[in-house]
Structures are given as C-alpha cells and as structure tokens.
Design a protein around this motif. Structure first.
Motif, mmCIF file in Angstrom:
data_model
loop_
_atom_site.group_PDB
_atom_site.id
_atom_site.type_symbol
_atom_site.label_atom_id
_atom_site.label_comp_id
_atom_site.label_asym_id
_atom_site.label_seq_id
_atom_site.Cartn_x
_atom_site.Cartn_y
_atom_site.Cartn_z
ATOM 1 N N HIS A 195 31.405 58.403 68.296
ATOM 2 C CA HIS A 195 30.335 59.784 68.709
ATOM 3 C C HIS A 195 30.633 60.718 69.564
ATOM 4 C CE1 HIS A 195 27.370 56.149 68.040
ATOM 5 N NE2 HIS A 195 27.148 56.985 67.311
ATOM 6 N N THR A 216 25.647 71.685 57.780
ATOM 7 C CA THR A 216 27.248 70.992 57.639
ATOM 8 C C THR A 216 26.965 70.752 55.690
ATOM 9 O OG1 THR A 216 27.850 70.203 59.355
ATOM 10 C CG2 THR A 216 29.083 69.196 57.364
ATOM 11 N N ALA A 257 20.892 64.876 63.381
ATOM 12 C CA ALA A 257 21.630 64.495 62.171
ATOM 13 C C ALA A 257 20.463 65.962 60.640
ATOM 14 C CB ALA A 257 20.633 63.391 62.220
ATOM 15 N N ALA A 268 30.774 69.113 66.820
ATOM 16 C CA ALA A 268 29.390 69.635 66.772
ATOM 17 C C ALA A 268 29.689 71.039 67.906
ATOM 18 C CB ALA A 268 28.237 68.180 67.096
ATOM 19 N N LEU A 277 33.915 67.075 60.921
ATOM 20 C CA LEU A 277 33.200 66.559 60.993
ATOM 21 C C LEU A 277 32.060 65.796 59.616
ATOM 22 C CD1 LEU A 277 30.180 66.232 63.779
ATOM 23 C CD2 LEU A 277 29.614 68.190 62.790
ATOM 24 N N THR A 278 32.349 66.462 58.349
ATOM 25 C CA THR A 278 32.135 65.309 58.001
ATOM 26 C C THR A 278 31.911 63.964 57.821
ATOM 27 O OG1 THR A 278 31.588 68.444 56.527
ATOM 28 C CG2 THR A 278 31.143 66.159 55.225
ATOM 29 N N ILE A 321 30.416 62.439 60.214
ATOM 30 C CA ILE A 321 28.936 61.774 59.754
ATOM 31 C C ILE A 321 29.625 60.505 58.539
ATOM 32 C CG2 ILE A 321 27.611 62.660 58.320
ATOM 33 C CD1 ILE A 321 28.059 65.501 59.565
ATOM 34 N N HIS A 380 29.997 57.329 59.610
ATOM 35 C CA HIS A 380 29.008 56.890 60.453
ATOM 36 C C HIS A 380 28.517 56.354 59.806
ATOM 37 C CE1 HIS A 380 25.979 57.149 64.163
ATOM 38 N NE2 HIS A 380 25.577 57.521 63.410
ATOM 39 N N VAL A 381 27.408 56.746 58.345
ATOM 40 C CA VAL A 381 26.496 56.571 58.213
ATOM 41 C C VAL A 381 27.174 55.575 57.466
ATOM 42 C CG1 VAL A 381 25.287 57.032 55.886
ATOM 43 C CG2 VAL A 381 25.228 59.240 57.433
ATOM 44 N N MET A 392 32.267 63.348 67.845
ATOM 45 C CA MET A 392 31.768 64.073 66.246
ATOM 46 C C MET A 392 29.983 64.616 67.492
ATOM 47 S SD MET A 392 29.685 61.082 63.763
ATOM 48 C CE MET A 392 28.417 60.937 65.147
ATOM 49 N N LEU A 405 23.528 68.099 59.271
ATOM 50 C CA LEU A 405 23.267 67.943 58.094
ATOM 51 C C LEU A 405 23.443 68.851 56.935
ATOM 52 C CD1 LEU A 405 22.260 64.102 57.910
ATOM 53 C CD2 LEU A 405 24.636 64.873 57.802
#
Length: 173
Positions: A92, A27, A20, A99, A146-147, A150, A153-154, A95, A24
């Motif tokens: 998941h 990215t 993470a 990644a 991916l952003t 993410i 996901h958050v 992601m 993060l």
C-alpha cells in the motif's frame, strides 16, 4: 483501553474507491494510448481528459494520504499472518508513493501548456527538453510498476475472498 475498528471510515472508503476509479482509468487508458499507434481525435480527447482528471485529482490524493496516515486502520481479526500484514502495508505504501510519483512526473513531463477541463491553463513546469524527456521516461516506468502492484493488489483481494477471509468487506459500505 484500545478500540478495535473492523471497517474503514466513510471518508477512507470514498477516497479509496475514487482513487481506484481515477488511477485505473488513467493507468489503463494511458497504457492503451501508448500501445495504439497512429494519431486520432479520440486519442487526443482521451489524453487531454487524462491530464485534466489526474491534475485535478492530485489535491484529493494528497487528502487521501494525510487521512490514511491519521486514521486508525481496521484490524485484520486473525485473517492474515503478521508477514502478510507487513506485506500489505509495504505494498500500500509503495502504491501511494508510485501514484504520487506518477502524478508529479506527469506534470513535469509536459512540454507545452495544458488546460484542466478548460478552466485553468498550466504552463510547462520545466522548460528544458531533456528534463521533460527524463520525466516522461520516469512516468512510463512508474506506470508499469504501479500497474503490476494494482494487479497484485486485486489478485490478493480475490484470493483472500475466495479463501473465506472477508478482507474486501472492510472497504465496503
């Protein structure tokens, strides 16, 4: 008799939070570097640090993927529906794939040799300019995708936490 696991194991937690932080940072600092026009010494430092960090992180991320595949996931204990669990697994997996594609395209887009924290010099893996430009575009679009995942996901974790579904506790100590 099936064993019910309620939390992720320690290695999963360490690899998750390390991933993470690295992903993060890379990215959002990468997107920032693209958004800010002009050149400066600080942009070069951030760029070189990102390349070093993500290159050094690739083997660790591979360990994360292997460990995730081989480890029993904690059950959701009725906190999520079957459709939500399927969505979680799909996101998941996506992601993880994005990644890895981001790391690989990042290496393949390099047009000149680069150093990893000043310890190792890596020559460009592709000599052909058109090919490296292609991987640069792949890298850019994958970073956008991916952003988005993410952020989703958050947001999902926040929404579940606020709804009383203690999903985050599975990944905390």
């Amino acid at each position: 008799m099936e064993v019910s696991v309620t939390k992720f194991d320690t290695l999963s937690k360490v690899l998750h939070w390390l991933s993470a932080v690295v992903i993060l940072w890379a990215t959002f600092s990468g997107l920032f570097l693209v958004a800010v026009k002009g050149e400066g010494e600080w942009k070069l430092l951030i760029s070189e640090f990102n390349v070093s960090l993500t290159t050094a992180f690739i083997p660790i991320f591979c360990v994360r993927i292997v460990h995730a595949v081989r480890t029993v996931r904690p059950c959701y204990q009725g906190k999520l529906s079957a459709a939500q669990i399927l969505c979680v697994r799909y996101v998941h997996m996506t992601m993880y794939l994005l990644a890895m594609l981001l790391f690989i395209s990042g290496l393949l887009m390099m047009r000149s040799e680069f150093q990893v924290f000043g310890l190792i010099t890596i020559p460009p893996l592709i000599e052909h300019t058109q090919a490296s430009m292609f991987f640069s575009r792949v890298h850019r679009y994958v970073s956008y995708a991916l952003t988005v995942l993410i952020i989703l996901h958050v947001l999902a974790v926040i929404l579940h936490q606020r709804a009383g579904k203690k999903i985050l506790q599975r990944m905390l100590w």
